[in-house]
Enzyme design. Structure first.
Site, PDB file in Angstrom:
ATOM      1  N   ARG A 105     -12.339  44.951  51.830  1.00 44.13           N
ATOM      2  CA  ARG A 105     -11.563  45.979  51.103  1.00 44.13           C
ATOM      3  C   ARG A 105     -11.314  47.185  51.998  1.00 44.13           C
ATOM      4  N   GLU A 148     -14.848  64.157  62.016  1.00 48.36           N
ATOM      5  CA  GLU A 148     -15.452  64.405  63.333  1.00 48.36           C
ATOM      6  C   GLU A 148     -16.962  64.467  63.150  1.00 48.36           C
ATOM      7  N   ARG A 289     -34.323  31.173  36.859  1.00 51.12           N
ATOM      8  CA  ARG A 289     -35.638  31.551  37.404  1.00 51.12           C
ATOM      9  C   ARG A 289     -36.675  31.582  36.275  1.00 51.12           C
ATOM     10  N   GLY A 360     -35.762  39.739  42.363  1.00 49.25           N
ATOM     11  CA  GLY A 360     -37.087  39.858  42.974  1.00 49.25           C
ATOM     12  C   GLY A 360     -36.986  39.793  44.489  1.00 49.25           C
ATOM     13  N   GLU A 384     -14.609  58.486  52.033  1.00 49.42           N
ATOM     14  CA  GLU A 384     -13.493  58.834  51.133  1.00 49.42           C
ATOM     15  C   GLU A 384     -13.873  59.947  50.160  1.00 49.42           C
ATOM     16  N   GLY A 385     -14.714  60.875  50.617  1.00 47.42           N
ATOM     17  CA  GLY A 385     -15.225  61.950  49.767  1.00 47.42           C
ATOM     18  C   GLY A 385     -16.542  61.512  49.157  1.00 47.42           C
TER      19      GLY A 385
HETATM   20  P1  TGC Z   1      -7.985  72.901  50.068  1.00 53.90           P
HETATM   21  O1  TGC Z   1      -7.768  74.332  50.479  1.00 53.90           O
HETATM   22  O2  TGC Z   1      -8.476  72.598  48.717  1.00 53.90           O
HETATM   23  O3  TGC Z   1      -6.623  72.078  50.305  1.00 53.90           O
HETATM   24  C1  TGC Z   1      -5.916  72.149  51.526  1.00 53.90           C
HETATM   25  C2  TGC Z   1      -4.505  71.650  51.258  1.00 53.90           C
HETATM   26  O4  TGC Z   1      -4.560  70.273  50.836  1.00 53.90           O
HETATM   27  C3  TGC Z   1      -4.028  70.156  49.493  1.00 53.90           C
HETATM   28  N1  TGC Z   1      -4.842  69.163  48.806  1.00 53.90           N
HETATM   29  C4  TGC Z   1      -4.422  67.906  48.561  1.00 53.90           C
HETATM   30  N2  TGC Z   1      -3.257  67.303  48.828  1.00 53.90           N
HETATM   31  C5  TGC Z   1      -3.134  66.022  48.469  1.00 53.90           C
HETATM   32  N3  TGC Z   1      -4.133  65.348  47.856  1.00 53.90           N
HETATM   33  C6  TGC Z   1      -5.323  65.907  47.593  1.00 53.90           C
HETATM   34  N4  TGC Z   1      -6.282  65.214  47.009  1.00 53.90           N
HETATM   35  C7  TGC Z   1      -5.516  67.257  47.946  1.00 53.90           C
HETATM   36  N5  TGC Z   1      -6.547  68.133  47.853  1.00 53.90           N
HETATM   37  C8  TGC Z   1      -6.125  69.292  48.377  1.00 53.90           C
HETATM   38  C9  TGC Z   1      -4.115  71.546  48.901  1.00 53.90           C
HETATM   39  O5  TGC Z   1      -3.176  71.725  47.881  1.00 53.90           O
HETATM   40  C10 TGC Z   1      -3.810  72.381  50.116  1.00 53.90           C
HETATM   41  O6  TGC Z   1      -2.418  72.274  50.366  1.00 53.90           O
HETATM   42  P2  TGC Z   1      -1.565  73.530  50.926  1.00 53.90           P
HETATM   43  O7  TGC Z   1      -0.209  72.991  51.178  1.00 53.90           O
HETATM   44  O8  TGC Z   1      -1.643  74.572  49.862  1.00 53.90           O
HETATM   45  O9  TGC Z   1      -2.266  73.985  52.193  1.00 53.90           O
HETATM   46  O10 TGC Z   1      -8.918  72.217  51.193  1.00 53.90           O
HETATM   47  P3  TGC Z   1     -10.449  72.429  51.520  1.00 53.90           P
HETATM   48  O11 TGC Z   1     -10.556  72.605  53.000  1.00 53.90           O
HETATM   49  O12 TGC Z   1     -11.054  73.481  50.622  1.00 53.90           O
HETATM   50  O13 TGC Z   1     -11.069  70.988  51.192  1.00 53.90           O
HETATM   51  C11 TGC Z   1     -11.038  70.426  49.950  1.00 53.90           C
HETATM   52  C12 TGC Z   1     -11.883  69.134  49.940  1.00 53.90           C
HETATM   53  C13 TGC Z   1     -13.349  69.416  50.159  1.00 53.90           C
HETATM   54  C14 TGC Z   1     -11.686  68.513  48.574  1.00 53.90           C
HETATM   55  C15 TGC Z   1     -11.385  68.174  51.037  1.00 53.90           C
HETATM   56  O14 TGC Z   1     -11.635  68.679  52.294  1.00 53.90           O
HETATM   57  C16 TGC Z   1     -12.022  66.798  50.943  1.00 53.90           C
HETATM   58  O15 TGC Z   1     -11.541  65.959  50.170  1.00 53.90           O
HETATM   59  N6  TGC Z   1     -13.095  66.497  51.729  1.00 53.90           N
HETATM   60  C17 TGC Z   1     -13.637  65.165  51.836  1.00 53.90           C
HETATM   61  C18 TGC Z   1     -13.190  64.535  53.139  1.00 53.90           C
HETATM   62  C19 TGC Z   1     -12.952  63.066  53.008  1.00 53.90           C
HETATM   63  O16 TGC Z   1     -12.800  62.497  51.954  1.00 53.90           O
HETATM   64  N7  TGC Z   1     -12.856  62.395  54.155  1.00 53.90           N
HETATM   65  C20 TGC Z   1     -12.530  60.990  54.155  1.00 53.90           C
HETATM   66  C21 TGC Z   1     -12.147  60.540  55.560  1.00 53.90           C
HETATM   67  S1  TGC Z   1     -11.335  58.961  55.629  1.00 53.90           S
HETATM   68  C22 TGC Z   1     -12.495  57.855  55.168  1.00 53.90           C
HETATM   69  O17 TGC Z   1     -13.560  58.167  54.777  1.00 53.90           O
HETATM   70  C23 TGC Z   1     -12.096  56.416  55.258  1.00 53.90           C
HETATM   71  S2  TGC Z   1     -13.385  55.359  54.816  1.00 53.90           S
HETATM   72  C24 TGC Z   1     -12.784  53.794  55.014  1.00 53.90           C
HETATM   73  C25 TGC Z   1     -12.242  53.192  53.763  1.00 53.90           C
HETATM   74  O18 TGC Z   1     -11.480  53.823  53.026  1.00 53.90           O
HETATM   75  O19 TGC Z   1     -12.571  52.055  53.460  1.00 53.90           O
HETATM   76  P1  FAD Z   2     -21.558  65.576  55.459  1.00 51.50           P
HETATM   77  O1  FAD Z   2     -20.227  66.152  55.154  1.00 51.50           O
HETATM   78  O2  FAD Z   2     -22.357  66.166  56.569  1.00 51.50           O
HETATM   79  O3  FAD Z   2     -22.425  65.608  54.122  1.00 51.50           O
HETATM   80  C1  FAD Z   2     -23.841  65.404  54.124  1.00 51.50           C
HETATM   81  C2  FAD Z   2     -24.325  65.670  52.687  1.00 51.50           C
HETATM   82  O4  FAD Z   2     -24.035  67.030  52.331  1.00 51.50           O
HETATM   83  C3  FAD Z   2     -23.600  64.803  51.653  1.00 51.50           C
HETATM   84  O5  FAD Z   2     -24.490  64.458  50.625  1.00 51.50           O
HETATM   85  C4  FAD Z   2     -22.525  65.732  51.143  1.00 51.50           C
HETATM   86  O6  FAD Z   2     -22.046  65.389  49.850  1.00 51.50           O
HETATM   87  C5  FAD Z   2     -23.272  67.054  51.129  1.00 51.50           C
HETATM   88  N1  FAD Z   2     -22.349  68.182  51.123  1.00 51.50           N
HETATM   89  C6  FAD Z   2     -21.457  68.552  52.093  1.00 51.50           C
HETATM   90  N2  FAD Z   2     -20.769  69.628  51.701  1.00 51.50           N
HETATM   91  C7  FAD Z   2     -21.214  69.947  50.456  1.00 51.50           C
HETATM   92  C8  FAD Z   2     -20.900  70.960  49.504  1.00 51.50           C
HETATM   93  N3  FAD Z   2     -19.951  71.883  49.725  1.00 51.50           N
HETATM   94  N4  FAD Z   2     -21.573  70.975  48.332  1.00 51.50           N
HETATM   95  C9  FAD Z   2     -22.520  70.043  48.054  1.00 51.50           C
HETATM   96  N5  FAD Z   2     -22.866  69.066  48.915  1.00 51.50           N
HETATM   97  C10 FAD Z   2     -22.223  69.029  50.086  1.00 51.50           C
HETATM   98  N6  FAD Z   2     -13.688  58.889  58.284  1.00 51.50           N
HETATM   99  C11 FAD Z   2     -12.405  58.802  58.733  1.00 51.50           C
HETATM  100  O7  FAD Z   2     -11.769  59.796  59.009  1.00 51.50           O
HETATM  101  N7  FAD Z   2     -11.811  57.587  58.887  1.00 51.50           N
HETATM  102  C12 FAD Z   2     -12.448  56.424  58.626  1.00 51.50           C
HETATM  103  O8  FAD Z   2     -11.865  55.341  58.774  1.00 51.50           O
HETATM  104  C13 FAD Z   2     -13.807  56.482  58.178  1.00 51.50           C
HETATM  105  N8  FAD Z   2     -14.509  55.347  57.955  1.00 51.50           N
HETATM  106  C14 FAD Z   2     -15.845  55.412  57.632  1.00 51.50           C
HETATM  107  C15 FAD Z   2     -16.595  54.244  57.553  1.00 51.50           C
HETATM  108  C16 FAD Z   2     -17.959  54.302  57.275  1.00 51.50           C
HETATM  109  C17 FAD Z   2     -18.762  53.044  57.228  1.00 51.50           C
HETATM  110  C18 FAD Z   2     -18.574  55.555  57.015  1.00 51.50           C
HETATM  111  C19 FAD Z   2     -20.032  55.627  56.668  1.00 51.50           C
HETATM  112  C20 FAD Z   2     -17.836  56.717  57.107  1.00 51.50           C
HETATM  113  C21 FAD Z   2     -16.466  56.665  57.431  1.00 51.50           C
HETATM  114  N9  FAD Z   2     -15.710  57.838  57.589  1.00 51.50           N
HETATM  115  C22 FAD Z   2     -14.403  57.762  58.021  1.00 51.50           C
HETATM  116  C23 FAD Z   2     -16.349  59.147  57.493  1.00 51.50           C
HETATM  117  C24 FAD Z   2     -16.580  59.611  56.065  1.00 51.50           C
HETATM  118  O9  FAD Z   2     -15.393  60.006  55.459  1.00 51.50           O
HETATM  119  C25 FAD Z   2     -17.611  60.754  56.105  1.00 51.50           C
HETATM  120  O10 FAD Z   2     -18.851  60.168  56.406  1.00 51.50           O
HETATM  121  C26 FAD Z   2     -17.666  61.542  54.799  1.00 51.50           C
HETATM  122  O11 FAD Z   2     -16.493  62.270  54.605  1.00 51.50           O
HETATM  123  C27 FAD Z   2     -18.890  62.477  54.748  1.00 51.50           C
HETATM  124  O12 FAD Z   2     -19.021  63.203  55.915  1.00 51.50           O
HETATM  125  P2  FAD Z   2     -20.437  63.262  56.681  1.00 51.50           P
HETATM  126  O13 FAD Z   2     -20.933  61.869  56.838  1.00 51.50           O
HETATM  127  O14 FAD Z   2     -20.240  64.065  57.909  1.00 51.50           O
HETATM  128  O15 FAD Z   2     -21.421  63.996  55.696  1.00 51.50           O
END
Ligand code: TGC
Ligand code: FAD
Length: 404
Positions: A105, A148, A289, A360, A384-385
């Protein structure tokens, strides 16, 4: 004497343990067809091999082509060789793939919802024409570099910079934990542009083909979760790109966050696939079992565990279907997706852990799928958050207060 109540009871089919609420009936014929096709693919091509791939810490590259041939890559996008299905059909495919393994997935999420979606939604006509058909076919693999080492939940703090140099951009920095990084033909890299007089400019997306000078990848080894998935570091050292490598149609953090909405939506469904696989494995095991001279399914505590799993899977499916129908109507807000991601991943992980207890000691080996799924969902809870991030997104939606 038969009453009309008795007649009604006799006429209504007893609920099936694998579809207790009859949610299947809420799907269209097309949705069921796609679901069944992916389920058969997982049964025939994934399940016979997955324990080995997980043990060997590998995602077999050849599977990309098979997923492309099935039309699963970028399947909810329109044009450029993409299937153009509904959001619900895409969700069902994610569920069936994750019932095989979260790694599959994840591959499809990253390819279709992150890398391809970034190009599709924000790219130039030339970028789309160059990459999307090959990516839809599985001939080219993409990855998405946002995180990063020092900026995970807070990607807005990123330190990967894109400096303008004549007509080029020069990228420096690194990205961590990037799914598909080591096998990708193209990386979508999000970097902060250096603005006037050395000030910070906006975050922009860049299309970085493998082979670009200054771009390399290094796989992250020794993972105990998502082992059937490649996770890598992307390294950018004076990586020079022409100006037209930048995604022209989006600027700022909303660019990558818009892609995350798509991938998070797939996880709302996908996590339930892992949960379903663990529930079915535990149910089957409990019926056969024997301890204390009886099947462990006859013990009240085992039944309570199974019932709780079934309740949460059915509730989660209704949430996924509702969010999916909203998405197909153009009415899904990103907070709806956070609702589904938080609830369904949290409950699915709890289900996998509970299933493990029913098996178990047998539950800790790769002979059964449960500990593999359980370990995978530890990553799904984080990527993904994180569950905390989605809690705060929902908290902000309720209160208007930003608690990050
Ligand atoms: P904030 O000031 O709230 O927003 C900045 C700008 O972004 C807009 N925005 C969105 N736009 C589209 N969709 C959303 N869900 C949006 N959320 C916010 C917002 O309107 C603003 O736009 P503009 O034009 O006014 O500048 O941003 P913040 O820096 O306070 O951060 C908000 C927060 C914490 C929710 C965001 O940084 C966040 O979602 N953090 C989590 C990071 C994350 O999910 N990383 C995932 C990396 S990729 C991955 O993990 C792939 S895993 C592999 C797999 O999927 O299988
Ligand atoms: P951190 O952000 O350091 O968080 C550590 C802990 O602190 C967590 O429990 C978190 O919830 C908590 N925390 C942080 N901030 C707050 C707050 N404000 N309030 C309360 N609690 C907080 N990223 C990509 O860009 N592309 C990819 O393809 C991708 N693939 C991935 C695949 C795997 C297998 C894994 C494990 C990760 C992948 N990621 C990818 C990264 C992933 O999105 C991050 O691991 C994730 O966003 C969390 O960041 P971090 O691991 O640095 O944890």
């Amino acid at each position: 004497m038969n009453t009309s109540a008795d007649a009604h009871r006799a006429a209504v089919a007893a609920p099936a343990p694998t579809d207790f609420l009859g949610i299947d009936a809420l799907l269209t014929d097309d949705e069921r067809l796609i679901r069944d096709t992916v389920r058969a693919f997982v049964r025939d091509r994934v399940l016979p091999n997955i324990a080995g791939w997980f043990e060997d810490h590998t995602f077999p590259r050849a599977m990309a082509k098979e997923l492309g041939d099935l039309g699963l890559l970028g399947m909810h996008l329109h044009g450029y060789g993409c299937a153009g299905t509904s959001a619900v059909a895409y969700g069902l495919a994610c569920l069936e793939l994750e019932a095989g393994d979260s790694g599959f997935r994840s591959f499809v999420s990253v390819q279709g919802s992150l890398a391809m979606y970034a190009l599709w939604a924000h790219g130039s006509d030339e970028q789309k024409a160059t990459w999307l058909p090959r990516m839809a076919a599985g001939d080219a693999i993409g990855c998405f570099g946002l995180t990063e080492w020092d900026f995970g939940s807070d990607p807005g703090g990123m330190r990967t910079y894109a400096r303008r140099d004549g007509s080029d951009y020069v990228l420096n920095g690194s990205k961590a934990w990037i799914t598909n990084g080591g096998i990708a033909d193209v990386a979508i890299v999000w970097a902060r542009t250096a603005g006037e007089n050395g000030t910070d400019g906006a975050i922009r997306g860049f299309v970085v083909p493998r082979g670009t000078t200054g771009f390399s990848t290094r796989n992250i080894e020794k993972k105990l979760s998502l082992r059937a998935s490649v996770t890598s570091e992307l390294i950018l050292e004076d990586c020079r790109l022409p100006a037209d490598a930048m995604l022209p149609n989006v600027s700022g953090l909303r660019g990558p966050l818009s892609c995350l909405n798509e991938a998070r939506y797939g996880i709302v469904w996908g996590a339930l696939g892992a949960a379903r696989a663990c529930y079915e494995s535990a149910l089957e095991y409990a019926k056969t079992r024997v301890q204390f001279g009886k099947p462990i399914a006859s013990f009240q505590i085992t039944q309570e565990k199974l019932v709780n799993m079934m309740l949460e899977i059915n509730k989660g499916l209704l949430v996924a279907l509702h969010v999916g129908r909203l998405k197909d109507q153009g009415k899904a807000h990103s907070a709806h997706v956070s609702f589904g991601k938080l609830n369904n991943v949290r409950e699915s992980l709890a289900i996998c852990r509970e299933a493990r207890t029913i098996l178990g000691a047998s539950g800790i080996t790769l002979e059964y799928p449960v500990i593999r799924h359980m370990n995978n969902l530890e990553s799904v809870l984080t990527y993904e958050g994180t569950s905390e991030v989605h809690t705060l997104i929902l908290g902000q939606a309720l209160t208007g207060e930003n608690a990050f």
